[in-house]
Write an enzyme that holds these catalytic residues in place. Structure first.
Site, PDB file in Angstrom:
ATOM      1  N   ARG A 478       0.839  -1.209   0.000  1.00  0.00           N
ATOM      2  CA  ARG A 478       0.000   0.000   0.000  1.00  0.00           C
ATOM      3  C   ARG A 478       0.876   1.262   0.000  1.00  0.00           C
ATOM      4  O   ARG A 478       0.617   2.204   0.748  1.00  0.00           O
ATOM      5  CB  ARG A 478      -0.943   0.002   1.200  1.00  0.00           C
ATOM      6  CG  ARG A 478      -2.264   0.715   0.888  1.00  0.00           C
ATOM      7  CD  ARG A 478      -3.132   0.899   2.108  1.00  0.00           C
ATOM      8  NE  ARG A 478      -4.388   1.536   1.739  1.00  0.00           N
ATOM      9  CZ  ARG A 478      -5.163   2.206   2.572  1.00  0.00           C
ATOM     10  NH1 ARG A 478      -4.828   2.318   3.836  1.00  0.00           N
ATOM     11  NH2 ARG A 478      -6.279   2.734   2.169  1.00  0.00           N
ATOM     12  N   ASP A 513      -4.790   1.378  13.072  1.00  0.00           N
ATOM     13  CA  ASP A 513      -4.712   0.530  11.879  1.00  0.00           C
ATOM     14  C   ASP A 513      -3.276   0.074  11.608  1.00  0.00           C
ATOM     15  O   ASP A 513      -2.314   0.628  12.174  1.00  0.00           O
ATOM     16  CB  ASP A 513      -5.252   1.334  10.684  1.00  0.00           C
ATOM     17  CG  ASP A 513      -5.917   0.449   9.649  1.00  0.00           C
ATOM     18  OD1 ASP A 513      -5.639  -0.751   9.620  1.00  0.00           O
ATOM     19  OD2 ASP A 513      -6.717   0.985   8.858  1.00  0.00           O
ATOM     20  N   ASP A 583     -12.442  -5.763   6.266  1.00  0.00           N
ATOM     21  CA  ASP A 583     -12.771  -4.660   5.354  1.00  0.00           C
ATOM     22  C   ASP A 583     -13.913  -5.055   4.431  1.00  0.00           C
ATOM     23  O   ASP A 583     -14.367  -4.242   3.634  1.00  0.00           O
ATOM     24  CB  ASP A 583     -11.542  -4.270   4.524  1.00  0.00           C
ATOM     25  CG  ASP A 583     -10.704  -3.209   5.234  1.00  0.00           C
ATOM     26  OD1 ASP A 583     -11.135  -2.734   6.296  1.00  0.00           O
ATOM     27  OD2 ASP A 583      -9.629  -2.869   4.721  1.00  0.00           O
TER      28      ASP A 583
END
Ligand code: GLA
Length: 813
Positions: A478, A513, A583
């Site tokens: 990411r 997170d 998610d």
């Protein structure tokens, strides 16, 4: 209860026994773990008088009768002839003395030798549960133990009055000054025993730990089924089972560096014929968030061994003289009442002995999170519009997700720069929080502290803090890198930066997170011979940061997250009472995901939200009531732009919020039952209230014989049963409108819309009054589903993917 008779030890809980004895050689024979070997009367007597004579008699009956040298096996030592460690059920095994099964401990000594032989030195039993020093561990809160759960006036059974205890057995390596402490904690009320191990180097030489597992369990039978939970991002907790008649079945996270969506550390052992309600079932977990390893092996004849602990691949630890090393705590729960019995014990254990702090026993707020509503594209006004709508519906907490800091306008920049972006939020966090508070809601915030983007001020200032190998390309996930949490200065920076953020506004909730797995593991601070310590040191550092911040901000409710459920484990739950489960917010997928979690984790640890349709992960359109019903079996919230819903749906949301508040305590603190794959139920501890969910996986016509058969209600209580009534939009019947309408109505045309606005159907009503024994034994018969003919107030509109909640309230007069 822990009882000792000479060198025999019995660890006893409400329904299970753990039994072992020290052999003349000094090894510890594992005699039994599973069903209680004490009758209830014996248990009570032992609690009262502590008469331990009975232990010796029981050991005589159950100990292994090993009298033969057995062909080509290695005999341990002439003075103990014919003892061969290979056939002994043992509490722990080293390497090199004839036990050729999977070891719990592997060491390399200075001369290169790898044989280790740990023998009993002493044992200490105490009423105090001690904490591990470097890692999170279970605890006992004596004031708020099981007894507090009982209704006042109830007679307290002996096991409930029994308190948590600890046993520490110290073993010494036969010819080296190295000790192994095996720590057992017994939680009688929830049938749970935990184990951890600690290696102490009292010698004058370095010792290299090649593996130090937390748990070893030898069973005198084969053919166990190992069930573990696997998946990937947004597809967590898929249940998989393998029977091990011989060889080895493994559940592990090899290199991701996190407990993982690929393989959750929670594991079960059962017999192939164990069911949800009957049969042996063992539940295992680790209080750890890094790479893990659990394995069930069998010699194919009569012995099985289960081990679990830190993943040995990629791990080593150098123990200098005087140093010690702690392995994570392993958790074991046993039930003879199948998967369901095991799950409920495990849930009680997690709720009482893992989750801690102010929020442990508090009802969790209903939240609205802006992530799926806005992603990175928001400003103060757009956030406040969502918040206003949510507050009108009765939502209690507004959570601002990713994108509020630094140059974070997409996921390529900004991680590491924990300073508010005043272009988006001109009044800062403080101003926004005040405005949210003025709406009657609490304010919460998202952070991802363990990460850094290359495009960030933090990376420009401290490139050496990112995990990468000098002189080599590093891989990103990411577009971000991981900060080296094994370094104290990095830990301190994070503590400091986050303390400033947490103290800068009225913040009541934090979502923490962690959005990538590990690669290129390396720390600039570690010498080459210690580089394989990196991953474990990362977690020691992370736990220090989590502990410091949760201690300093005790009122904040923390929710863990790692790209959804990539780090859903008891290590995280030791600091953060709940974790975002996935998610994937599609309610249909969530049924499977939350069922997977439910085996090992209680409802009030799993974050679950109602999101928009078509769903952003699957493009699947699922009714609002189904999205609500499934999310209600979790820490409940919404994650969509409520302002953009039709008025009818806004009303539905307000009604859901009101309903959830009324039943929240039952959802969050009740006993959980899997009635079947698509039916869940929660029953309050005092059994006065319950809620059940039926999810319609696939609708079929002509369903006249439907019943809702419950579990867990009190046989002798009387309950009023009712479904949650759900209004039906006439449009759901499509062109069938023409079987009623006096004129032809074009499906989805203007007239169809007008009729739908004015003509409302209330949905079916299922009501009954019945005893718990009737409901548990036969169930309540339900109105039929719409099935090709006839619809009306008595017909349940129950399409594929519809869901319905049923409530049960005790009738007292
Ligand atoms: C992860 C989380 C999401 C959201 C995003 C923000 O994917 O799981 O819920 O917070 O990060 O970037």
């Amino acid at each position: 209860m822990i009882i000792r008779k000479d060198n025999i030890f019995l660890l006893q809980t409400k329904n299970c026994s753990y039994f072992m004895q020290v052999l003349p050689s000094g090894h510890i024979e594992h005699i039994h773990y599973g069903m209680s070997i004490l009758s209830e009367r014996q248990y009570e007597e032992l609690l009262k008088n502590g008469n331990t004579e009975i232990l010796a008699d029981m050991a005589k009956v159950l100990e292994i009768k090993h009298k033969n040298e057995g062909g080509n096996m290695v005999v341990y030592a002439p003075e103990y002839y014919p003892m061969c460690l290979e056939v002994m059920p043992l509490e722990m095994s080293g390497f090199g003395k004839g036990d050729i099964r999977e070891p719990m401990v592997e060491l390399t000594f200075k001369d290169g030798s790898t044989t280790c032989d740990f023998l009993f030195e002493n044992a200490v039993i105490s009423d105090e549960i001690t904490a591990l020093e470097t890692l999170p561990s279970s605890y006992d809160d004596k004031d708020k133990g099981a007894v507090a759960d009982l209704q006042s006036g109830a007679t307290v059974p002996a096991y409930m009055a029994d308190h948590a205890m600890q046993l520490v057995i110290t073993l010494k390596e036969k010819s080296k000054d190295v000790r192994l402490k095996m720590i057992y904690k017994v939680y009688p009320d929830c049938n749970t025993i935990t184990r951890s191990s600690k290696l102490i180097n009292d010698s004058k030489e370095d010792v290299r730990i090649d593996r130090l597992l937390s748990n070893q369990l030898d069973f005198q039978q084969t053919g166990f089924k190992l069930t573990s939970f696997h998946g990937r991002w947004a597809d967590e907790m898929g249940e998989t089972s393998s029977v091990c008649n011989a060889g080895k079945v493994v559940n592990e996270e090899l290199a991701a560096g996190e407990s993982g969506s690929r393989s959750n550390p929670f594991t079960m052992l059962s017999m192939p014929d164990t069911t949800e309600t009957a049969g042996d079932c063992f539940g295992f977990n680790l209080v750890y968030s890094g790479n893990h390893y659990s394995a069930l092996s069998s010699n194919g004849t009569f012995l099985s061994r289960f081990v679990s602990g830190i993943q040995p691949t990629g791990f080593e630890w150098l123990l200098n003289p005087g140093e010690s090393f702690e392995a994570p705590e392993a958790v074991m729960t046993y039930s003879k009442k199948g998967f369901g019995g095991m799950s409920r014990s495990m849930h009680d254990f997690v709720r009482k002995h893992i989750v801690r702090g102010e929020w442990r026993d508090k009802e969790r707020p209903i939240l609205i999170n802006n992530w799926e509503a806005t992603y990175f594209n928001f400003n103060q006004s757009s956030l406040l519009r969502i918040a206003k709508e949510a507050s009108k519906a009765g939502v209690e907490l507004f959570v601002l997700d990713d994108g509020w800091f630094g140059a974070r306008n997409d996921d390529h920049a900004g991680l590491g720069d924990w300073v508010v972006n005043t272009k988006k939020l001109p009044d800062g966090l403080k101003g926004l929080a005040e405005k949210i508070n003025a709406l009657g809601m609490k304010f919460g915030l998202w952070v991802e502290p363990e990460m850094v983007n290359e495009n960030s001020d933090l990376f420009r200032k401290h490139p050496e803090w990112a995990v990468r190998i000098p002189g080599r390309d590093h891989s990103v996930g990411r577009t971000q890198m991981i900060l080296d949490m094994s370094r104290k200065e990095v830990q301190d920076y994070i503590i400091d930066a986050l303390s400033k953020v947490f103290g800068s506004a009225n913040i009541s909730y934090i979502k923490w997170d962690m959005n990538r797995i590990f690669s290129d593991r390396f720390s600039l601070e570690l010498p080459a011979e210690r580089m394989k310590e990196f991953q474990h040191r990362y977690y020691i550092g992370l736990y220090r940061v989590m502990k410091t911040l949760t201690t300093n901000f005790p009122h904040i409710l923390f929710e863990g997250c790692s790209a959804g459920g990539n780090r859903f484990d008891l290590g995280i739950l030791s600091y953060f009472p709940q974790i975002w489960a996935s998610d994937d917010t599609d309610a249909v997928c969530r049924m499977d995901i939350q069922r997977g979690y439910s085996y090992g984790y209680p409802v009030n640890t799993q974050g679950a939200h109602v999101s928009a349709v078509p769903n952003h992960q699957t493009l699947h359109t699922v009714p609002l009531e189904t999205r609500f019903s499934v999310a209600a079996f979790g820490c409940f919230g919404y994650e969509l732009n409520l302002g953009e819903l039709a008025d009818e749906q806004k009303k539905q949301v307000a009604d859901q919020v009101e309903f959830y508040k009324q039943w929240r305590k039952v959802f969050q603190f009740g006993d959980f039952y899997r009635l079947d794959k698509y039916r869940f139920m929660v029953v309050s501890k005092d059994k006065s209230a319950a809620v059940a969910l039926i999810f319609q996986k696939e609708s079929r016509p002509n369903n006249d014989y439907l019943a809702l058969k419950t579990m867990g209600l009190a046989d002798d209580k009387v309950y009023e049963v009712a479904n949650r009534q759900v209004g039906v939009n006439i449009k759901a019947f499509g062109s069938l409108i023409n079987t009623m309408a006096p004129i032809h109505v074009k499906q989805d045309g203007i007239i169809h819309g007008i009729i739908a606005r004015h003509y409302k159907m209330n949905g079916e009503k299922d009501e009954a009054i019945a005893t718990g024994s009737m409901l548990n034994g036969c169930g309540v018969r339900l109105n039929p589903d719409y099935g090709g003919t006839g619809y009306g107030e008595d017909t349940r509109m129950f399409r594929t993917n519809d869901a319905r909640l049923y409530v049960f309230a005790e009738v007292t007069e």
